[in-house]
Each structure stands twice: as C-alpha cells, then as structure tokens.
Write a protein that holds these residues in place. Structure first.
Motif, mmCIF file in Angstrom:
data_model
loop_
_atom_site.group_PDB
_atom_site.id
_atom_site.type_symbol
_atom_site.label_atom_id
_atom_site.label_comp_id
_atom_site.label_asym_id
_atom_site.label_seq_id
_atom_site.Cartn_x
_atom_site.Cartn_y
_atom_site.Cartn_z
ATOM 1 N N HIS A 2 -4.961 40.209 -21.526
ATOM 2 C CA HIS A 2 -5.517 40.415 -22.861
ATOM 3 C C HIS A 2 -7.036 40.221 -22.832
ATOM 4 O O HIS A 2 -7.792 41.046 -23.355
ATOM 5 C CB HIS A 2 -4.878 39.445 -23.847
ATOM 6 C CG HIS A 2 -5.453 39.533 -25.208
ATOM 7 N ND1 HIS A 2 -5.242 40.619 -26.032
ATOM 8 C CD2 HIS A 2 -6.267 38.694 -25.893
ATOM 9 C CE1 HIS A 2 -5.887 40.437 -27.164
ATOM 10 N NE2 HIS A 2 -6.519 39.280 -27.104
ATOM 11 N N GLN A 7 -9.934 43.000 -23.450
ATOM 12 C CA GLN A 7 -10.962 42.850 -24.482
ATOM 13 C C GLN A 7 -12.353 43.076 -23.903
ATOM 14 O O GLN A 7 -13.178 43.725 -24.530
ATOM 15 C CB GLN A 7 -10.887 41.448 -25.088
ATOM 16 C CG GLN A 7 -9.640 41.186 -25.896
ATOM 17 C CD GLN A 7 -9.686 41.852 -27.261
ATOM 18 O OE1 GLN A 7 -10.620 41.655 -28.002
ATOM 19 N NE2 GLN A 7 -8.684 42.654 -27.568
ATOM 20 N N ASN A 8 -12.615 42.513 -22.703
ATOM 21 C CA ASN A 8 -13.979 42.648 -22.175
ATOM 22 C C ASN A 8 -14.170 43.901 -21.317
ATOM 23 O O ASN A 8 -15.248 44.116 -20.769
ATOM 24 C CB ASN A 8 -14.417 41.364 -21.438
ATOM 25 C CG ASN A 8 -13.673 41.163 -20.130
ATOM 26 O OD1 ASN A 8 -13.147 42.114 -19.547
ATOM 27 N ND2 ASN A 8 -13.632 39.933 -19.665
#
Lengths: 170, 40
Positions: A150, A154-155
């Motif tokens: 996750h 996200q990054n």
C-alpha cells in the motif's frame, strides 16, 4: 434523489433477496440431516474417522452426501450474510492463502531489489549463492506486505515508471 | 562448505523439505481439516 434510490434498493435487497437465499443455500442441506452422509458416517470405525464425520456434519451436504464448501458471491449484495457460519470453508482459508502467497512474492521481490542495489556482478552472484541473512530479513519484512504494498503504491515505487517500459514502434 | 549450503539448489531443497515437514506434522496432529474450524 440518488440517496432515495440507494435506500429503496437496499430495502428491496434486504427484504426481497436475503431471506430467500438464507432459507436454502444452493439446494444444500445440513450434513447432520443428510441421509447419504449419515449412511457414510455410520460406516466410520476408527476414532479419527468418527471425529472427521462429526466435524464435517456441521457443514452443508449436497444430494451426493458429501460436504460442499460455500463461497460468497463477490458481486452479490450482502453476499457475506448468505454464508454466515460458513466463512471457514473458503473465505478464511482463502484469505490466509492469499496472505501467504503475498509473503512469498514480496520476499522474493524485495530480495531481488536488495541485491540489485549491490551492483550487477554481486547481484548475479547473490541470485545463485543466496545471501541467507538478507533473504531471511526480506522474508520477515514481507509478513507486512499488505501495508508495504500500500505504501509503495502510494509513493509510486510499486510499479516501474512508464518511460522504462519498452513498447514496440507504432 | 558454507558456500555449498547457500547455493540456490541446496537452499531450495532444504526449504521445500522443511515446509513439507511442517505441513506433514501439522496434518498429523490436526487431521482432516476440510474447513477452518468455526466456533459459531
């Protein structure tokens, strides 16, 4: 108006479908009441076989007198409510299965990333001669793969950037 | 010697051997798990 539709739809689904489906799941009957299952269970002679039939009698049987595992229909509304008490048949083992698959995959991926950082020659060496300490640490870290994936999603480091992907001329 | 034991084929064999052993022993003490035991 949209909210009204949602409320009406939910009401219809709760009143209309759920009780009907709950009354009889896919034409299965409890194994404890299934004649063919009981016939099979009465033939059990070893303590292990008796314990096995005792445990299986809590599940649902088909006409064949064999226990059937229930899978929730993923797209059906209130799917989980149909298999209440039968989550242990597919859903929980399925989640555990996917989690273990994730650990294996994530451990391998993070190990390859870690040895790649050591340089090309050392990376080739470490693919054949496993750096066991590093591999073990990768495996321990991989137990948190849902969170790590996750965070990487996200990054943006979960996937390779588009300009590193070769495409055929078009 | 250490290099031999850390080579991929040997690690793979040891790993599969250990995993299979765990599963075999688990099935010895908790046999016939058709489904995950549910208490409710």
């Amino acid at each position: 108006m949209r909210r009204l539709f949602a409320v009406v739809l939910s009401a219809l689904l709760i009143i209309g479908f759920a009780p009907v489906a709950k009354a009889d799941i896919a034409g299965l009957t409890p194994c404890a009441e299934n004649a063919r299952f009981q016939q099979r269970a009465s033939a059990a002679d070893t303590p292990q076989a008796i314990a096995r039939f005792d445990r299986y009698s809590k599940s649902l049987c088909g006409d064949d007198g064999l226990p059937h595992a229930l899978i929730p229909a993923p797209t059906e509304p209130f799917a989980m409510s149909f298999i209440r008490g039968h989550e242990g048949e597919i859903m929980i083992p399925g989640v555990i299965h996917l989690y273990i698959l994730g650990i294996i995959g994530w451990a391998g991926r993070s190990y390859l990333h870690a040895i790649k950082a050591k340089g090309h020659k050392q990376a080739l060496h470490d693919e054949i001669h496993i750096d066991t300490v590093l591999a073990f640490n990768c495996m321990l870290r991989a137990t948190a793969w849902p969170w790590l994936a996750h965070a990487e999603g996200q990054n943006g480091s979960l996937r390779q950037s588009d300009n590193n992907i070769t495409v055929s001329p078009r | 010697m250490r290099k031999f034991f850390e080579s991929f084929p040997v690690v793979a064999v040891l790993w599969v051997w250990l995993t299979a052993g765990i599963i075999v022993e688990f099935n010895r003490y908790y046999p016939d798990l058709l489904f995950h035991p549910m208490s409710f």
